[in-house]
Design a protein around this motif. Structure first.
Motif, PDB file in Angstrom:
ATOM      1  N   ARG A 271       0.809  -1.217   0.000  1.00  0.00           N
ATOM      2  CA  ARG A 271       0.000   0.000   0.000  1.00  0.00           C
ATOM      3  C   ARG A 271       0.847   1.274   0.000  1.00  0.00           C
ATOM      4  O   ARG A 271       0.347   2.361  -0.284  1.00  0.00           O
ATOM      5  N   ARG A 272       2.114   1.139   0.314  1.00  0.00           N
ATOM      6  CA  ARG A 272       2.987   2.317   0.291  1.00  0.00           C
ATOM      7  C   ARG A 272       3.388   2.694  -1.127  1.00  0.00           C
ATOM      8  O   ARG A 272       3.955   3.768  -1.341  1.00  0.00           O
ATOM      9  N   LEU A 273       3.129   1.809  -2.094  1.00  0.00           N
ATOM     10  CA  LEU A 273       3.476   2.108  -3.470  1.00  0.00           C
ATOM     11  C   LEU A 273       2.345   2.890  -4.125  1.00  0.00           C
ATOM     12  O   LEU A 273       1.176   2.527  -4.008  1.00  0.00           O
ATOM     13  N   PRO A 274       2.645   3.972  -4.840  1.00  0.00           N
ATOM     14  CA  PRO A 274       1.588   4.735  -5.504  1.00  0.00           C
ATOM     15  C   PRO A 274       0.975   3.946  -6.653  1.00  0.00           C
ATOM     16  O   PRO A 274       1.662   3.230  -7.380  1.00  0.00           O
ATOM     17  N   GLY A 275      -0.361   4.061  -6.774  1.00  0.00           N
ATOM     18  CA  GLY A 275      -1.045   3.465  -7.904  1.00  0.00           C
ATOM     19  C   GLY A 275      -1.188   1.967  -7.852  1.00  0.00           C
ATOM     20  O   GLY A 275      -1.564   1.343  -8.829  1.00  0.00           O
ATOM     21  N   ARG A 276      -0.892   1.362  -6.742  1.00  0.00           N
ATOM     22  CA  ARG A 276      -1.031  -0.098  -6.642  1.00  0.00           C
ATOM     23  C   ARG A 276      -1.788  -0.408  -5.346  1.00  0.00           C
ATOM     24  O   ARG A 276      -1.224  -0.790  -4.342  1.00  0.00           O
ATOM     25  N   GLN A 277      -3.090  -0.242  -5.393  1.00  0.00           N
ATOM     26  CA  GLN A 277      -3.917  -0.396  -4.199  1.00  0.00           C
ATOM     27  C   GLN A 277      -4.763  -1.659  -4.231  1.00  0.00           C
ATOM     28  O   GLN A 277      -5.432  -1.970  -3.244  1.00  0.00           O
ATOM     29  N   ARG A 278      -4.770  -2.370  -5.325  1.00  0.00           N
ATOM     30  CA  ARG A 278      -5.640  -3.549  -5.442  1.00  0.00           C
ATOM     31  C   ARG A 278      -4.851  -4.799  -5.069  1.00  0.00           C
ATOM     32  O   ARG A 278      -3.788  -5.070  -5.624  1.00  0.00           O
ATOM     33  N   LEU A 279      -5.368  -5.552  -4.122  1.00  0.00           N
ATOM     34  CA  LEU A 279      -4.681  -6.736  -3.628  1.00  0.00           C
ATOM     35  C   LEU A 279      -5.563  -7.969  -3.787  1.00  0.00           C
ATOM     36  O   LEU A 279      -6.787  -7.894  -3.615  1.00  0.00           O
ATOM     37  N   LEU A 280      -4.950  -9.065  -4.088  1.00  0.00           N
ATOM     38  CA  LEU A 280      -5.649 -10.341  -4.140  1.00  0.00           C
ATOM     39  C   LEU A 280      -4.843 -11.341  -3.332  1.00  0.00           C
ATOM     40  O   LEU A 280      -3.635 -11.472  -3.532  1.00  0.00           O
ATOM     41  N   HIS A 281      -5.507 -12.002  -2.404  1.00  0.00           N
ATOM     42  CA  HIS A 281      -4.836 -12.968  -1.539  1.00  0.00           C
ATOM     43  C   HIS A 281      -5.256 -14.368  -1.953  1.00  0.00           C
ATOM     44  O   HIS A 281      -6.430 -14.712  -1.892  1.00  0.00           O
ATOM     45  N   ALA A 282      -4.310 -15.175  -2.389  1.00  0.00           N
ATOM     46  CA  ALA A 282      -4.580 -16.541  -2.851  1.00  0.00           C
ATOM     47  C   ALA A 282      -3.965 -17.532  -1.876  1.00  0.00           C
ATOM     48  O   ALA A 282      -2.748 -17.538  -1.681  1.00  0.00           O
TER      49      ALA A 282
END
Length: 494
Positions: A271-282
């Motif tokens: 979440r600290r990276l800009p523009g990368r807010q979507r997460l998927l947990h597998a």
């Protein structure tokens, strides 16, 4: 820039053209490829001897008992019965047939020797450990020609309570002998061994194998307006290290005890990276669901704004770990953050093909080393459960912070959820009895019932030792003896 294409599967061709014409089941062919990659010679078994096997383990004790009983039912049959540890080292070998044991000695399938896939190539024992699945390897399926005179049936043994791999039961006979029932016998013996281990270890039940679960977490596992409730320097340092690793484009592995918060830490770092807010947990699924599991979520790796957190990799069959590593390697892009973060109990638990993708390893400290995080996490969990602030009395707070939390944050969240479902203000008697029980010896069902009843009475508001003894129908001396026996921490006055 075009997104890289995802490979559909591992190539079926073997590096050695001489082997390409051999037919076998996909699992066996995958094992051949791994055996060749390990450098196992195809013409002979190179002995790997570890010395005297460990005969004092719970696995050895229980498996020896089960195999002894099985041996008596198949007396005079040319079958050798074995148990091996998770690394493939043979702990014991039983059987009445002298000729087959002499033959197995010549190929070093004996106590103290390793028959892991890495050391002996494709064989029943090694493949059952690699794929964590019941396995029948017939004559021509073996990688080493010396083993093609045998048929091996093996089934993994699971640890009671955790479901982790404890070892393998292996039954070996001549390749020209009838082997239709061999795999069923191996599976029955493995199940019986695991059940006996549960009884011998204090009555704990074997946890079912984990089912696959794939879901999206928007903005990480913590809501953006809540932030990160953890405050200890050890946790903050781990998050910082993970954030630096992923921002540098490194393939990152987050390791730690079960329930410590590995996926949460990975999400916070991303979440600290800009523009990368979507997460998927597998999460890794059961062995039978692996193929559709991979097909379901791996296309998300094409999305530059999605990070995939993959956990439970140590439970994957070896063929699936190899295919997953092939897919992940295909989407690594130089100079950009990796589109995935891996989690595992430890770096050594990662399957070899996946471990090669790890450039950085970050350890999550266990909750017992982060006492200052307990109350913030408890308050955050209560707020998520009740959608408002929930108070904890000083007695409850002392009980929570004084407990060692062997199940880490996962256990804390469960205890708090149960407590806030019963009260608007959480006091010590709303907490699960385990929080007040400092003992470590596994208890029987009757002992757990007795302990829980004592804890319930002790935590009633305004109670006294005399009143508790009267309610339980025992004397004060007996009550104090029981408190010492169960190592119950007496709640202090608020």
């Amino acid at each position: 820039m075009d997104e890289p294409a995802l490979p559909e599967s591992l190539p079926e061709s073997l590096p050695d053209p001489a082997l390409a014409g051999r037919s076998a089941a996909p699992r066996v062919r995958a094992s051949w490829r791994r055996s060749q990659g390990y450098g196992v010679p195809p013409d002979e078994v190179v002995p790997v001897f570890t010395g005297s096997p460990d005969t004092g383990s719970l696995l050895y004790e229980c498996a020896h008992r089960v195999l002894s009983d099985l041996q008596s039912t198949i007396a005079n049959e040319p079958v050798s019965l074995m148990v091996a540890d998770p690394a493939g080292f043979v702990l014991a070998r039983l059987g009445d047939d002298v000729s087959i044991h002499r033959a197995l000695d010549r190929v070093h399938l004996a106590p103290g020797f390793s028959y892991s896939e890495r050391n002996a190539g494709t064989n029943g024992l090694g493949l059952s450990l690699a794929d964590r699945a019941p396995t029948l390897v017939r004559a021509a399926d073996h990688w080493v020609t010396d083993l093609r005179g045998y048929t091996c049936a093996a089934a993994p043994v699971l640890e009671p309570g955790t479901g982790e791999l404890a070892g393998s039961i292996n039954l070996t006979t001549w390749s020209d002998s009838s082997s239709e029932l061999l795999l069923g016998l191996a599976q029955t013996a493995a199940s019986a061994t695991s059940a006996l281990m549960a009884v011998r270890s204090g009555g704990r039940l074997v946890r079912p194998a984990p089912r696959g679960e794939v879901f999206r977490v928007i903005g990480g596992s913590l809501a953006p307006d809540d932030g990160d409730p953890c405050v200890t320097p050890a946790w903050r340092t781990a998050v910082d290290r993970a954030a630096v690793a992923v921002s540098s484009g490194h393939g990152t592995v987050v390791v730690g005890e079960p329930g410590a918060g590995k996926a949460t830490l990975a999400a916070l770092a991303r979440r600290r990276l800009p523009g990368r807010q979507r997460l998927l947990h597998a999460r890794a699924p059961e062995a039978g669901d692996v193929a559709p599991w991979l097909e379901l979520w791996t296309p998300e790796l094409r999305d530059a704004d999605t990070c995939v957190i993959v956990s439970g990799l140590h439970r994957l069959p070896a063929w699936a770990a190899g295919e997953l590593a092939h897919v992940l390697a295909g989407v690594r892009r130089a100079g950009r953050p990796q589109p995935f973060v891996l989690t595992a109990p430890g770096y050594g638990a990662l399957p070899d093909p996946v471990a090669r993708l790890a450039d950085a390893v970050v350890e999550v400290p266990p909750l017992r080393d982060r006492a200052d995080d307990v109350l913030p996490l408890a308050s955050w969990t209560a707020r998520q459960e009740r959608h408002r602030e929930v108070a904890f009395t000083p007695r409850a707070a002392r009980a929570l912070t004084g407990y060692a939390w062997p199940g880490n944050v996962g256990q804390l969240r469960r205890v708090v959820r149960e407590a806030v479902a019963r009260a608007d203000v959480v006091d010590v008697h709303h907490l699960a009895p385990e929080v007040l029980d400092a003992g470590s010896r596994p208890l029987s069902r009757l002992e757990r019932l007795e302990r829980d009843e004592i804890v319930r009475c002790l935590t009633e508001p305004g109670t006294t030792m005399t009143r508790v003894a009267e309610e339980l129908g025992i004397g004060r001396a007996t009550l104090y003896r029981k408190i010492a026996q169960y190592k119950i921490a007496l709640p202090r006055a608020g």
